[in-house]
Scaffold this motif. Structure first.
Motif, PDB file in Angstrom:
ATOM      1  N   PRO A  44       0.754  -1.337  -0.261  1.00  0.00           N
ATOM      2  CA  PRO A  44      -0.351   0.157  -0.032  1.00  0.00           C
ATOM      3  C   PRO A  44       0.647   1.357  -0.119  1.00  0.00           C
ATOM      4  O   PRO A  44       1.557   1.848   0.907  1.00  0.00           O
ATOM      5  CB  PRO A  44      -1.122  -0.064   1.358  1.00  0.00           C
ATOM      6  CG  PRO A  44      -0.401  -0.993   2.186  1.00  0.00           C
ATOM      7  CD  PRO A  44       0.582  -2.485   0.751  1.00  0.00           C
TER       8      PRO A  44
ATOM      9  N   PRO B  20       2.256   4.469   0.337  1.00  0.00           N
ATOM     10  CA  PRO B  20       2.393   5.213   1.500  1.00  0.00           C
ATOM     11  C   PRO B  20       2.314   6.685   1.518  1.00  0.00           C
ATOM     12  O   PRO B  20       2.101   7.652  -0.329  1.00  0.00           O
ATOM     13  CB  PRO B  20       3.300   5.967   1.934  1.00  0.00           C
ATOM     14  CG  PRO B  20       4.641   4.940   2.086  1.00  0.00           C
ATOM     15  CD  PRO B  20       3.438   4.422   0.414  1.00  0.00           C
ATOM     16  N   GLY B  21       0.498   7.685   1.940  1.00  0.00           N
ATOM     17  CA  GLY B  21       0.275   8.877   1.452  1.00  0.00           C
ATOM     18  C   GLY B  21      -0.724   8.757   0.252  1.00  0.00           C
ATOM     19  O   GLY B  21      -1.908   9.276   0.343  1.00  0.00           O
ATOM     20  N   HIS B  22      -0.765   7.201  -0.110  1.00  0.00           N
ATOM     21  CA  HIS B  22      -1.966   7.436  -1.518  1.00  0.00           C
ATOM     22  C   HIS B  22      -3.279   6.198  -0.305  1.00  0.00           C
ATOM     23  O   HIS B  22      -3.300   5.886   0.211  1.00  0.00           O
ATOM     24  CB  HIS B  22      -1.625   6.441  -2.425  1.00  0.00           C
ATOM     25  CG  HIS B  22      -0.784   6.805  -3.419  1.00  0.00           C
ATOM     26  ND1 HIS B  22      -1.578   7.873  -4.277  1.00  0.00           N
ATOM     27  CD2 HIS B  22       0.377   6.822  -3.374  1.00  0.00           C
ATOM     28  CE1 HIS B  22      -0.449   7.772  -4.724  1.00  0.00           C
ATOM     29  NE2 HIS B  22       0.569   7.561  -4.530  1.00  0.00           N
TER      30      HIS B  22
ATOM     31  N   PHE C  53      -4.517   1.900   1.248  1.00  0.00           N
ATOM     32  CA  PHE C  53      -4.429   1.030   2.554  1.00  0.00           C
ATOM     33  C   PHE C  53      -6.156   0.909   2.967  1.00  0.00           C
ATOM     34  O   PHE C  53      -6.779   0.170   3.319  1.00  0.00           O
ATOM     35  CB  PHE C  53      -3.943   1.005   3.261  1.00  0.00           C
ATOM     36  CG  PHE C  53      -3.847   0.359   4.909  1.00  0.00           C
ATOM     37  CD1 PHE C  53      -3.092  -0.018   4.757  1.00  0.00           C
ATOM     38  CD2 PHE C  53      -4.838   1.058   6.102  1.00  0.00           C
ATOM     39  CE1 PHE C  53      -3.348  -1.144   6.109  1.00  0.00           C
ATOM     40  CE2 PHE C  53      -4.813   0.407   7.233  1.00  0.00           C
ATOM     41  CZ  PHE C  53      -4.015  -0.805   6.834  1.00  0.00           C
ATOM     42  N   VAL C  54      -6.340   2.405   2.987  1.00  0.00           N
ATOM     43  CA  VAL C  54      -8.019   2.908   3.282  1.00  0.00           C
ATOM     44  C   VAL C  54      -9.510   2.233   3.210  1.00  0.00           C
ATOM     45  O   VAL C  54      -9.898   2.128   3.106  1.00  0.00           O
ATOM     46  CB  VAL C  54      -7.466   4.329   4.038  1.00  0.00           C
ATOM     47  CG1 VAL C  54      -6.832   4.838   4.297  1.00  0.00           C
ATOM     48  CG2 VAL C  54      -7.714   5.067   3.020  1.00  0.00           C
TER      49      VAL C  54
ATOM     50  N   SER D 148       2.821  12.048  -3.645  1.00  0.00           N
ATOM     51  CA  SER D 148       2.789  10.711  -2.903  1.00  0.00           C
ATOM     52  C   SER D 148       3.903   9.552  -3.212  1.00  0.00           C
ATOM     53  O   SER D 148       4.474   9.687  -2.737  1.00  0.00           O
ATOM     54  CB  SER D 148       1.614   9.842  -1.972  1.00  0.00           C
ATOM     55  OG  SER D 148       0.744  10.778  -1.469  1.00  0.00           O
TER      56      SER D 148
ATOM     57  N   THR E 263       7.217  10.314  -4.905  1.00  0.00           N
ATOM     58  CA  THR E 263       7.689  10.011  -5.125  1.00  0.00           C
ATOM     59  C   THR E 263       9.016   9.136  -6.323  1.00  0.00           C
ATOM     60  O   THR E 263       8.577   7.985  -5.356  1.00  0.00           O
ATOM     61  CB  THR E 263       8.554  10.439  -3.808  1.00  0.00           C
ATOM     62  OG1 THR E 263       9.928  10.904  -3.920  1.00  0.00           O
ATOM     63  CG2 THR E 263       8.305   9.303  -2.558  1.00  0.00           C
TER      64      THR E 263
ATOM     65  N   LYS F  26      11.031   8.776  -5.080  1.00  0.00           N
ATOM     66  CA  LYS F  26      12.770   7.680  -4.066  1.00  0.00           C
ATOM     67  C   LYS F  26      12.338   7.048  -3.571  1.00  0.00           C
ATOM     68  O   LYS F  26      11.109   6.496  -3.276  1.00  0.00           O
ATOM     69  CB  LYS F  26      12.885   9.222  -2.704  1.00  0.00           C
ATOM     70  CG  LYS F  26      13.630  10.563  -2.942  1.00  0.00           C
ATOM     71  CD  LYS F  26      14.845  10.842  -2.290  1.00  0.00           C
ATOM     72  CE  LYS F  26      15.529  11.862  -2.732  1.00  0.00           C
ATOM     73  NZ  LYS F  26      16.715  11.300  -2.904  1.00  0.00           N
ATOM     74  N   ASP F  27      12.616   6.337  -3.138  1.00  0.00           N
ATOM     75  CA  ASP F  27      12.768   4.504  -1.954  1.00  0.00           C
ATOM     76  C   ASP F  27      12.176   5.265  -0.860  1.00  0.00           C
ATOM     77  O   ASP F  27      12.248   6.283  -0.403  1.00  0.00           O
ATOM     78  CB  ASP F  27      14.067   3.873  -1.887  1.00  0.00           C
ATOM     79  CG  ASP F  27      14.960   3.306  -3.391  1.00  0.00           C
ATOM     80  OD1 ASP F  27      13.600   3.488  -4.042  1.00  0.00           O
ATOM     81  OD2 ASP F  27      14.964   2.308  -2.734  1.00  0.00           O
ATOM     82  N   GLN F  28      11.114   4.154  -0.772  1.00  0.00           N
ATOM     83  CA  GLN F  28      10.343   4.761   0.487  1.00  0.00           C
ATOM     84  C   GLN F  28      10.402   3.257   1.270  1.00  0.00           C
ATOM     85  O   GLN F  28       9.879   2.065   0.625  1.00  0.00           O
ATOM     86  CB  GLN F  28       9.008   5.138   0.735  1.00  0.00           C
ATOM     87  CG  GLN F  28       9.298   6.144  -0.425  1.00  0.00           C
ATOM     88  CD  GLN F  28       6.877   7.170  -0.812  1.00  0.00           C
ATOM     89  OE1 GLN F  28       6.830   7.143   0.136  1.00  0.00           O
ATOM     90  NE2 GLN F  28       7.006   6.627  -2.101  1.00  0.00           N
ATOM     91  N   GLN F  29      10.242   3.313   2.626  1.00  0.00           N
ATOM     92  CA  GLN F  29       9.768   2.246   3.476  1.00  0.00           C
ATOM     93  C   GLN F  29       8.214   1.936   2.782  1.00  0.00           C
ATOM     94  O   GLN F  29       7.591   3.030   3.981  1.00  0.00           O
ATOM     95  CB  GLN F  29       9.999   2.487   4.766  1.00  0.00           C
ATOM     96  CG  GLN F  29      11.181   2.549   5.336  1.00  0.00           C
ATOM     97  CD  GLN F  29      12.063   2.309   4.378  1.00  0.00           C
ATOM     98  OE1 GLN F  29      12.951   1.211   3.256  1.00  0.00           O
ATOM     99  NE2 GLN F  29      12.338   0.235   5.600  1.00  0.00           N
ATOM    100  N   THR F  30       7.771   0.936   3.539  1.00  0.00           N
ATOM    101  CA  THR F  30       6.018   1.108   3.880  1.00  0.00           C
ATOM    102  C   THR F  30       6.162  -1.261   4.249  1.00  0.00           C
ATOM    103  O   THR F  30       6.725  -1.358   3.666  1.00  0.00           O
ATOM    104  CB  THR F  30       5.338   0.790   2.570  1.00  0.00           C
ATOM    105  OG1 THR F  30       3.830   0.963   2.703  1.00  0.00           O
ATOM    106  CG2 THR F  30       5.084   0.361   1.531  1.00  0.00           C
ATOM    107  N   LEU F  31       4.465  -1.337   4.022  1.00  0.00           N
ATOM    108  CA  LEU F  31       3.683  -2.518   5.006  1.00  0.00           C
ATOM    109  C   LEU F  31       4.294  -3.331   3.499  1.00  0.00           C
ATOM    110  O   LEU F  31       3.430  -3.043   2.618  1.00  0.00           O
ATOM    111  CB  LEU F  31       2.916  -2.764   5.298  1.00  0.00           C
ATOM    112  CG  LEU F  31       2.039  -4.198   5.868  1.00  0.00           C
ATOM    113  CD1 LEU F  31       3.328  -4.570   7.070  1.00  0.00           C
ATOM    114  CD2 LEU F  31       1.574  -3.364   6.341  1.00  0.00           C
TER     115      LEU F  31
ATOM    116  N   VAL G 109       8.267  -4.198   7.059  1.00  0.00           N
ATOM    117  CA  VAL G 109       8.663  -2.864   6.526  1.00  0.00           C
ATOM    118  C   VAL G 109       9.401  -3.992   5.538  1.00  0.00           C
ATOM    119  O   VAL G 109      10.338  -3.441   5.854  1.00  0.00           O
ATOM    120  CB  VAL G 109       9.011  -2.150   6.915  1.00  0.00           C
ATOM    121  CG1 VAL G 109       9.192  -0.887   6.764  1.00  0.00           C
ATOM    122  CG2 VAL G 109       7.260  -1.816   8.529  1.00  0.00           C
TER     123      VAL G 109
END
Lengths: 331, 331, 331, 331
Positions: free
Chosen positions: B99, B101-103, B106-107, B271, B273, B275-280, B287
Motif C-alpha cells: 500500500p 504511503p500517502g495514497h 490501504f484505507v 505521494s 515520489t 525516491k525509495d520509501q519504506q512501507t508495509l 516493512v
C-alpha cells in the motif's frame, strides 16, 4: 442553510437577543441516557467569565423539549432550547449606523434588507455555538468512551504560551487571535466518503460555521506545502495501519487511517476590540472613529476548544453511524 | 457521497483505469451556449506534460451525453463523459501488496473490502478532477464576465519563486508541495448562508475533495491568529462596503462583503515520489523498501490552480443562483 | 427523517404528551409580517371540539421562538413551539400491552426497541399536524393573495353529504373514513421539477406524512385508469394554457399547466373506534377483546382539510421560491 | 431535481432523442456481482413490441461506465448508459406548433423557454424509465431473495381482464388507461421513517416520477374512506405482527408492519392516442384538429409493472440500508 449532517442531523436556530437559541438533532438512536446534567460540563467550558472572555453570563440551561422520555432518547428528533434572559439590547440599537468592522452587521443588513435581528449580532452571534456544544454532547455519547476528542488552545497572539499571549493582549488593551488544535484518538479505519464527503471536507465545512475561524489544516497542514515527498509520507508499519509518523493527521484520501486525527484552526482576533476603530457612519456617509461597547471576549479563541471538539464529534458521529452500519461490503 | 451543491448540483463518477470518468450537473438554466470546445482551454491547463507533471496524456475529450441541444443547455441535467484510453494498469497490479504511503490504497482496501478498483488509485485518483474542471467551465459561464476567478501557484516547496522551487525538487529527485491562491473579483455583497453554509464552509468542503489538499485559509488566514483586533479588522470606507484592508479575504460572518475573495490551499508533496520509501508488505507483514513506478507528477500543486478555480466557481455559482433569485427580502 | 422541502424547509419535532411539539422553518425571506395572531384562524380550524372530533382541547398557542423581530420575519430560521398542557397520559400507560390496531404502537415499539414515547402515540400522534398547519400559514403568505388554496371534505363514510355520513357513524357508534379535496387556483405555469420532483411527487410525499392518509390522486385520478385517451386528454384552448377540461388536475408531465390544481386524499377511519376490537395481548400472547379509551375523533377526516391545505401550500411555496427566482432560462 | 434516495441514491439523465439516457447510482455496497446480463430480463419486460405497446425498438443495452470491476461492484458510484440509436426525430419537429394534449410539450416550452429538447418528449420521455428499471435491478439485489417485489396489471380501461380491456381499446382505435398493483412479501417490521419519510411518502414520491401515473393507494386505499373503523382495522394476531386482514397494505404509521406491502397506481390513457384531437396551433393561435404521428403505446400501463417494481425496490432498498444497519436502538 441552518442544518448539517446526514444521520446526525443538526438544525440550529435563534438570535443572541431574541427569545431563545436552540438546536434540533434528528437521527439519534433510541435508548441513549440523556439528562440536562449531561450538558452542563461542556456548556460550562464554553461559558464566559474567565479572564479574556465576556462578562455576560447566561444560565445557559438546556431545556429538552422533545425526543427524550424517562431520561432516555426515544429515536424521535431531540430539541434543546436555551432561553435568553440576560440581554442588554440597548447597547446595540444606537450602533446600527456604525457597522462594526469584522462583524456581520454590514453584510447582514445588505442581505436581509435591514430586517435582520441586529441585536448582539442576532443570528450571527457566537451565542449560537451553545447549540453546537449541546449537539456535541450527544455526538460524544455516540462516539463512546473508546474514541476521545480533545481540543486545546495552543497559541494566543502568536505565543505558544497562551497565558502569556493573553497577558500581552490585556496589557495592549486589544483583542487577539489564537490557534486551537483538536486530536481524536481511537478512531476506526475507514471513516469518510469519496468524493465530496472526505473527513477533511465535512470537518472543515462545520468548523467554518464557528464564528471567527479563518483557516483550518490537518496533520502538518500548511507546513506540508514546504516538504518533500519522502519527508511527508507516513510509512505504514503494521497491518493495523499504524504509521511511523503522522504528517497526514490521521486522514489519507479523505478517509481515516486509524492514526490520531489532528486538526487545527486559526481564530481571528475578536472583532469587538476595546480599542478605537475607524468605520463608516452609514448615516453621514463618512468614516468616523468609533468604539464598540457591550460585553465581549478579548480572546474568543479561549472559548473555541469545546466548540471545535463538538463539531469534530458531530462530524465523526455522522460518519460512524454511516460506516459502522451500512454494508460497505456485501455479504 | 459523490454529489455536491444545491442548485449547481455536481455528481462525479468513474475510476482512473475503468471505462470512463464523468460528471453530471443538475440545476443548470436553459439557454447557455455550450460546446465541446468550451471545455478545452481549462482541460488543457489541467493536463500533464509540462516539467514536473505526469507524462501520461489522455486526449481528455469531453463527451456531452445529455442536457445540451443545438449547442445550448436545455435545463435538463448535463452529463459529460471522458473515456479512459491511455491506461497502463499492469503498473499497478503488482503493487497491491505494497500500500503506497500517502495514497488511499490501504484505507480503500479496508473500507471496500478489497473490491475497490485499485488500478491507478481507482475512484480516488486525481484523474477525477477532470470532472471538477468540466463543471467549473459551466460554473464560470454562470458567474459571467464581471466575476473573475483566478488561481495561481504562489509557492513550491516553500519557495515563493515556484520555478526555483520546482528546479530544487527536480535536482533532489523528490516530489514537493506547494501553495495555490485563488482570488475572485466582482462578487456581489451577500453570498453565503447562515449557519452552516458560509462561503468559507462550502469552498472548504469542496476544496478538500481535491486530492492532496491539507489546509485552507481565507484572507490572512493562519496569520490572523497572531494579530491584534485593531490590526486585523478591515475598516469599511464607503457604502459599497469597500474596506481599507482585506484581511478578511472578502468574507465576513460567512458572507461576501464585496471585496475580493482570497482563498489559499496547502498542497502536500505528491505521494508518488521517485525516491525509495519504506512501507508495509501486506503479504509478508514486514516493512520493506519500495519504489513507486508508473507516471506521476513531481509537483501536483502545479495542476491545482485550474481545479481550485473550478471548485470556487462551482460554489459561487451555487450561491449566486440562490441569492440573486430567491427573495431574501419580501416585497 | 423529520425535515421536508428545499427552500421552504420544514423540520417537525415533539410528542403528543411530551413537553411540546414544534416546527422549525428555514429559508423564509426577511420582511414578511408575522405574529401569533396570524396562526390562530387555521389552528382553530384544525382544533377538536366539533361533533365527531376529539374533546381534548389544548390552547394550541404558537410561541415564536426565533426568526421574527418586530413582528417581521428576519430571514433566519423560524421556530414555533406549542407547549403540551392538557395531557392525560395515564390513559395510555395501561394500554401498552395491547398494541392498538391501526395505530403505530406495535411498529414503533419494534422499531425503537420500546424506548419510544408511547403516550398518546408520541411522535406518531396526529398532534404533530399542528406543526404542519403553522408552517402552512407561512406558506400561504408566500403564495400571496392571488393563489388560493382551499380544501374541503367531500365524502364521509362513502356519503357525498358529509354531514349525513357523520350522523350515520355516530348512530353506528363507530369511526368512519372520508375524502378530502384541495383545489388551488391562480398558479403560474411551470412549477415542478423533472425527474423526481414533480408537483404530484412532492405533494404526495408530504400528504402521506399526514396520519390516516391511504391514497392520493390528481385530477380524475383513479377514474383516469378507466378512460380512453380522447376522453381524458385536455385540449389546450388558448396561449395561456387554459384547457377545455381539467382531467389532468392542473399538472402535466409533473409541471403545473396554469389550470386549477386538484388533489384528493383518502382518509381511513379513525383507528381509535369506540367499538370493541380484537388485538394481541403482548403479555399473554393471546388475542383478546379490547376497547380504546381516551379522547378521539370519530371522523379524523373532518380535521384534515386545513392540514391538506397546509402541506399543499408548503410544497407550492417551495416550488414558487425555486421557479420564480432561479433563472430557468439564461439571459 | 433529478436525484432521489439517501443511501440508494439515483440520479437520472438523458433525452429521448439525444445522445443517451443514463443513470448514476451512489451508495451501493462493494462486492455485489453485477454484469450487463443481469439487466436484460427486466429491460426486456419494459420493452415495447407486444400488442398495445410502441413498435420503436432500441437495443437498450446497458453500458456499465463506472463502479464495477471484475463483474463486482466496487463501492464507487455506478453509471449505466443507454445510447440512443433508433430515433426518428423528424417525426417531432413539425409538431412543435401543436403542443400535444396530455404531454409536457406546452409546459416544458414555457418552463425552459423553448430551449428544451422537444424531440420525443426529450427529458420528459417515458424512455427515461429505462433508468429506473436499471436501478431497480440493483435494488432487487440489495433486497435479496427473501423479499419478493412483484407487480402486475390488474385492470385495463376499467376491465379486470386486462386482455379484454386491451382488445376493446384496439377495437376503439383509442389509447386506454389501467391499474397496476405491486405486492412485496418478506419485508421486516420497521422500515420507514417518521415524520416525512413514511414508506407511503417515499414510494409515492418516486411513483409519481413515472410518466402517466395520476393516483396511488396503499392497502384498501380509497375504499378505506368508505369504511368503518372496526371493518378497516387489522387485528394483530401474533407476536410477529401478522394481522388477520391487511387493509393497511402492510404499512401502519408509515412503517412496515411485517405484512405484505400492497400498492396500486392509476395509469392514465397514453396521451398519444391515434384518434384525432383538438389542440392549440401556437402559430395561428387557433384550436385545430390534430393527429399525433410517431410510434406510441396504446396502453402504456402494460409497461408499467416492471417500472413500478423498480421504484418500489429502490425505495425499500434505501430503507433497508438505513434500518438494518443504523442503530435504531442503542446498545
Amino acid at each position: 442553510m441552518n442544518s448539517f449532517g446526514r444521520f446526525f442531523r443538526v438544525t440550529v436556530f435563534g438570535e443572541s437577543h431574541g427569545a431563545s437559541v436552540g438546536v434540533n438533532i434528528d437521527g439519534i438512536p433510541a435508548g441513549i441516557p440523556l439528562t440536562q446534567e449531561d450538558f452542563l460540563p461542556d456548556l460550562e467550558r464554553r461559558k464566559g467569565g474567565a479572564r479574556g472572555t465576556t462578562p455576560r453570563k447566561e444560565e445557559d440551561l438546556p431545556h429538552l423539549k422533545s425526543g427524550v422520555f424517562n431520561d432516555l432518547t426515544t429515536g424521535a428528533p431531540i430539541t434543546i432550547l436555551f432561553e435568553n434572559n440576560n440581554t442588554r439590547s440597548t447597547d446595540y440599537e444606537k450602533l446600527r449606523q456604525f457597522p462594526r468592522p469584522g462583524h456581520a452587521d454590514f453584510v447582514a443588513s445588505k442581505k436581509f434588507g435591514g430586517f435582520e435581528d441586529y441585536r448582539g449580532g442576532g443570528h450571527f452571534s457566537g451565542r449560537l455555538t451553545l447549540n453546537l456544544v449541546a449537539a456535541g454532547v450527544i455526538a460524544k455519547k455516540i462516539l463512546g468512551d473508546a474514541i476521545k476528542v480533545e481540543a486545546r488552545i495552543t497559541e494566543v497572539g502568536g505565543n505558544p504560551d497562551p497565558e502569556a499571549g493573553l497577558e500581552a493582549a490585556i496589557a495592549a488593551k486589544d483583542s487577539v487571535g489564537g490557534i486551537v488544535e483538536c486530536v481524536v484518538t481511537g478512531l476506526p479505519i475507514g471513516l469518510g466518503e469519496p468524493f465530496f464527503d472526505s473527513v477533511e471536507s465535512n470537518i472543515a465545512h462545520a468548523a467554518f460555521a464557528i464564528p471567527a475561524i479563518k483557516g483550518i489544516e490537518f496533520g502538518t497542514g500548511f507546513a506540508a506545502a514546504k516538504m518533500k515527498g519522502v519527508e511527508h509520507n507516513d510509512p505504514i508499519v503494521d497491518t493495523t495501519g499504524k504509521t511511523a509518523t503522522n504528517h497526514a493527521g490521521g486522514v489519507v484520501g479523505g478517509i481515516t487511517n486509524g492514526n490520531p486525527l489532528v486538526v487545527r484552526v486559526a481564530v481571528k482576533p475578536t472583532s469587538s476590540t476595546p480599542k478605537d476603530q475607524q468605520t463608516l457612519n452609514i448615516a453621514s456617509g463618512e468614516v468616523e472613529t468609533f468604539s464598540v461597547k457591550g460585553r465581549h471576549d478579548l480572546c474568543i479563541a479561549l472559548r473555541v476548544p469545546v466548540v471545535l471538539e463538538s463539531i469534530v464529534a458531530m462530524v465523526l458521529a455522522d460518519f460512524m453511524m454511516l460506516e459502522q452500519r451500512r454494508p460497505r461490503v456485501w455479504q
